[in-house]
Design a protein around this motif. Structure first.
Motif, PDB file in Angstrom:
ATOM      1  N   TYR A 330       0.732  -1.130   0.161  1.00  0.00           N
ATOM      2  CA  TYR A 330      -0.060  -0.001  -0.085  1.00  0.00           C
ATOM      3  C   TYR A 330       0.894   1.317   0.000  1.00  0.00           C
ATOM      4  O   TYR A 330       0.707   2.152  -0.847  1.00  0.00           O
ATOM      5  CB  TYR A 330      -0.905  -0.086   1.419  1.00  0.00           C
ATOM      6  CG  TYR A 330      -1.703   1.326   1.412  1.00  0.00           C
ATOM      7  CD1 TYR A 330      -2.711   1.551   0.743  1.00  0.00           C
ATOM      8  CD2 TYR A 330      -1.044   2.398   2.374  1.00  0.00           C
ATOM      9  CE1 TYR A 330      -3.447   2.720   0.888  1.00  0.00           C
ATOM     10  CE2 TYR A 330      -1.776   3.497   2.524  1.00  0.00           C
ATOM     11  CZ  TYR A 330      -2.902   3.880   1.587  1.00  0.00           C
ATOM     12  OH  TYR A 330      -3.640   5.008   1.800  1.00  0.00           O
ATOM     13  N   SER A 456     -13.316  -3.299   2.679  1.00  0.00           N
ATOM     14  CA  SER A 456     -12.498  -2.231   2.759  1.00  0.00           C
ATOM     15  C   SER A 456     -12.273  -1.899   4.386  1.00  0.00           C
ATOM     16  O   SER A 456     -13.274  -1.153   4.854  1.00  0.00           O
ATOM     17  CB  SER A 456     -13.026  -1.205   2.039  1.00  0.00           C
ATOM     18  OG  SER A 456     -12.134   0.179   2.435  1.00  0.00           O
ATOM     19  N   ALA A 461      -5.602  -3.538   5.032  1.00  0.00           N
ATOM     20  CA  ALA A 461      -4.656  -2.563   5.179  1.00  0.00           C
ATOM     21  C   ALA A 461      -3.716  -2.266   4.173  1.00  0.00           C
ATOM     22  O   ALA A 461      -2.969  -1.131   4.126  1.00  0.00           O
ATOM     23  CB  ALA A 461      -3.923  -2.839   6.651  1.00  0.00           C
ATOM     24  N   ARG A 466      -8.283   0.450   0.594  1.00  0.00           N
ATOM     25  CA  ARG A 466      -7.736   1.264   1.468  1.00  0.00           C
ATOM     26  C   ARG A 466      -7.496   2.508   0.627  1.00  0.00           C
ATOM     27  O   ARG A 466      -7.851   3.685   1.079  1.00  0.00           O
ATOM     28  CB  ARG A 466      -6.544   0.783   2.186  1.00  0.00           C
ATOM     29  CG  ARG A 466      -6.162   1.801   3.032  1.00  0.00           C
ATOM     30  CD  ARG A 466      -4.955   1.364   3.954  1.00  0.00           C
ATOM     31  NE  ARG A 466      -4.255   2.424   4.766  1.00  0.00           N
ATOM     32  CZ  ARG A 466      -3.330   2.470   5.319  1.00  0.00           C
ATOM     33  NH1 ARG A 466      -2.551   1.289   5.423  1.00  0.00           N
ATOM     34  NH2 ARG A 466      -2.877   3.285   5.958  1.00  0.00           N
ATOM     35  N   ASP A 469     -10.854   4.093   0.239  1.00  0.00           N
ATOM     36  CA  ASP A 469     -11.140   4.962   1.457  1.00  0.00           C
ATOM     37  C   ASP A 469     -10.469   6.045   1.615  1.00  0.00           C
ATOM     38  O   ASP A 469     -10.949   7.286   2.096  1.00  0.00           O
ATOM     39  CB  ASP A 469     -10.696   3.960   2.640  1.00  0.00           C
ATOM     40  CG  ASP A 469     -11.641   2.966   2.883  1.00  0.00           C
ATOM     41  OD1 ASP A 469     -12.868   2.693   2.197  1.00  0.00           O
ATOM     42  OD2 ASP A 469     -11.430   1.790   3.503  1.00  0.00           O
ATOM     43  N   ASP A 470      -9.056   6.252   1.351  1.00  0.00           N
ATOM     44  CA  ASP A 470      -8.172   7.534   1.485  1.00  0.00           C
ATOM     45  C   ASP A 470      -8.747   8.513   0.758  1.00  0.00           C
ATOM     46  O   ASP A 470      -8.561   9.679   1.056  1.00  0.00           O
ATOM     47  CB  ASP A 470      -6.760   7.214   1.272  1.00  0.00           C
ATOM     48  CG  ASP A 470      -6.203   6.441   2.745  1.00  0.00           C
ATOM     49  OD1 ASP A 470      -6.989   6.498   3.823  1.00  0.00           O
ATOM     50  OD2 ASP A 470      -5.029   5.963   2.414  1.00  0.00           O
TER      51      ASP A 470
END
Length: 619
Positions: A330, A456, A461, A466, A469-470
């Protein structure tokens, strides 16, 4: 008719950086269909080394009148190194041949207007250069939502190279003509709908269709009404990877992002310029030099700003990049690839509003299996489970030795991990990396690819969701606003997965196709052909269940409810046979994956994202 001020009061979009009534002296991106150079370079052949391309673009919902067009001396790679601008006529660092633009015209309302380059009617564009701009061309007002034809005449010596830009959209009146001299091509101005030259007009409706040189960046002055104009950073998911020329809409749009931006719904059409191309390199965009350069398009926009009174030709940045950059971590994905691009955008366009689009899914529609047999009955064991398969459906088997195991077979599901099918027989067990694909019928059969597991939450993670989400949370100032895509494309049966074909619209045959299994045909008549587009692959299944496959074809054209194939078939298919869009073929990946929106999903996404979301483009 409403004047500009009353229109601005009535439409909340019309409050962009140019003021509530816009700026009639500001060059803005205006044209649909615009495309950055990318793809496979072409070689001039004897008898067609002089070329004319006629590209048709559509104008915004306001009058335009003063135009400038750009010709580039480079193209970008597609795939893993995209958007590096390293497709050139020579070798990086050693310029190759130039291309001579012999003449360039725009045709509006049936009238030709010749463009000039620094006062001359011709220009030579050198390899590995930014290229050349036409001079300002002011013509009588072009009405809102009109078509403008762009005619470019160019040549090289036989055997020399030409940069790729456009696949010709013949159904929209676009053409490509070739000859051994300029005079022959100029004569086509008298017959603008004459057929393209056969030697250049190949592979229509396929990825193999050649791409020809043409204007990429296009700007215009006019009665811009202050609505947002978008500079869009896109990768292959945004830039038409699963659609080609024959599928373009009436205004030349391909893929979901162009169609959604240009849709006349809610607050109206958003003029835009998509600066990217198929690939996965947000980390490279607007950076690099030499063999990794990706700054030429940035510098061309700087040229626009310079002749535009230091004003941008756009008011907002739409960021769709980073979604196809699946990485092993990520941190690399979000912070290095995605965020580094955002940092460069903010540095280049200080104070610009960035509106981001969270990602689409990536799932495999094949599973690895083992095969044994007894006589002519093959037994497949699926370690990851048979969920999503059902008895009576056709499954594709590939990768087995002996090859008699491979092919399309109707299966019987035995239990949670096995199914059987009848075949010609072969030694047991089969060897090789063997995969079973369900042709995308059921979402429950799809497997999440690396970094794409759902849900999610804290268990994800390191993955794509993610990132979603960000983006929605505007983490680390990665955007100023976000337009979510998730509900517009996701399966109703499985989170984070594409819909199976059983979830999507289908139609049926209203007349029997075929007679005796020997005589061939290339047309079928269906109840509703509106769910399909030219160049789309379709599967025809035995009705009424629609899971045992009878035939697979590729659409050449559609007239009413009559579908014409690119090929032909002899299979007898009765009335009531079910016709479904096929899952996207994608590239030659192993296993086969859903990565890019395919035609029926493009329509679903465009319809599924509310047009009111365009209000987020306001400054």
């Amino acid at each position: 008719m409403m004047n500009a001020i009353s229109l601005a009061l009535a439409n909340p979009l019309l409050s962009g950086a140019g003021g509530s009534a816009g700026d009639p002296d500001r060059y803005m991106f205006f044209a649909t269909r615009n495309r950055m150079p990318s793809g496979a370079i072409l070689t001039a052949a004897s008898g067609t080394n002089y070329v004319c391309t006629k590209i048709v673009v559509s104008t915004p919902q306001y009058k335009t009148r003063t135009f400038r067009f750009h010709l580039s001396g480079f193209a970008s790679t597609e795939g893993g190194n995209s958007p590096q601008e390293t497709v050139v006529t020579g070798t990086i660092g050693t310029p190759g041949n130039s291309v001579v633009a012999d003449a360039m015209f725009i045709r509006a309302a049936g009238v030709f207007y010749q463009c000039s380059f620094a006062g001359a009617n011709t220009v030579t564009v050198a390899d590995q250069t930014n290229g050349a701009w036409t001079d300002a061309l002011t013509i009588p007002d072009v009405a809102p939502e009109s078509e403008i034809e762009i005619w470019l005449f160019y040549h090289t010596a036989v055997g020399e190279k030409i940069w790729p830009v456009y696949r010709i959209q013949k159904h929209r009146g676009e053409r490509v003509w070739g000859a051994g001299d300029l005079a022959t091509l100029l004569a086509f101005q008298d017959t603008p709908l004459a057929d393209s030259t056969a030697a250049l007009d190949t592979g229509y409706g396929t990825q193999a269709q050649p791409q020809y040189w043409g204007a990429d960046f296009m700007v215009a002055k006019g009665d811009w009404d202050g609505r947002p104009v978008a500079l869009a950073f896109v990768d292959s998911i945004g830039e038409a990877r699963q659609e080609y020329s024959a599928a373009a809409d009436a205004r030349g749009n391909l893929a979901w992002l162009r169609r959604w931006l240009d849709k006349d719904g809610g607050p109206g059409r958003i003029p835009h310029c998509l600066i990217g191309m198929p690939g996965a390199g947000s980390v490279r965009e607007y950076t690099g030099a030499g063999s990794t350069i990706a700054t030429r398009r940035r510098d061309i926009i700087r040229e626009i700003i310079a002749f535009n009174g230091n004003k941008w030709p756009f008011t907002v940045v739409a960021n769709q990049m980073g979604q196809n950059d699946t990485s092993t971590s990520y941190s690399t994905w979000f912070n290095t690839n995605y965020r580094s691009l955002v940092t460069r955008i903010r540095a280049e366009y200080a104070g610009v509003k960035i509106v981001a689009f969270p990602p689409l899914g990536r799932t495999d529609i094949q599973r690895t299996i083992t095969l044994t047999s007894a006589g002519t009955v093959a037994t497949a064991t699926v370690a990851s489970g048979t969920t999503g398969l059902q008895s009576g459906q056709t499954v594709s088997i590939a990768g087995a030795t002996p090859t008699a195991y491979n092919g399309s077979y109707v299966i019987t599901v035995i239990d949670a991990n096995t199914f059987t099918y009848n075949f010609a027989g072969g030694t047991s067990p089969a060897t090789g990396t063997i995969r079973a694909g369900d042709l995308g019928l059921n979402a429950l059969y799809q497997a999440y690819t690396s970094q794409n597991n759902w849900p999610s939450d804290g268990t994800d993670a390191s993955g794509k969701w993610r990132l979603r989400d960000d983006i929605l949370a505007k983490t680390s100032s990665c955007c100023d606003d976000a337009i979510d895509t998730y509900a517009a494309w996701v399966s109703s049966a499985k989170g984070g997965a594409w819909p199976g074909m059983l979830e999507l619209a289908s139609t049926t045959l209203t007349a029997q196709a075929g007679t005796d299994g020997v005589a061939t045909y290339n047309t079928i008549t269906v109840a509703d052909a509106s769910i399909f587009r030219a160049e789309q692959q379709i599967h025809i299944y035995s009705g009424p269940a629609g899971i045992a496959r009878l035939s697979t074809q590729v659409i050449a054209s559609i007239s009413g409810n009559v579908i014409t194939y690119q090929g032909s078939s002899a299979v007898v298919m009765p009335i009531g046979s079910v016709v479904r869009p096929a899952a996207a073929n994608q590239e030659a990946t192993t296993p086969i994956s859903f990565v890019h929106p395919f035609p029926i999903m493009i329509d679903r996404i465009v319809s599924g994202i509310s047009q009111s979301e365009k209000l987020k483009f306001n400054s």
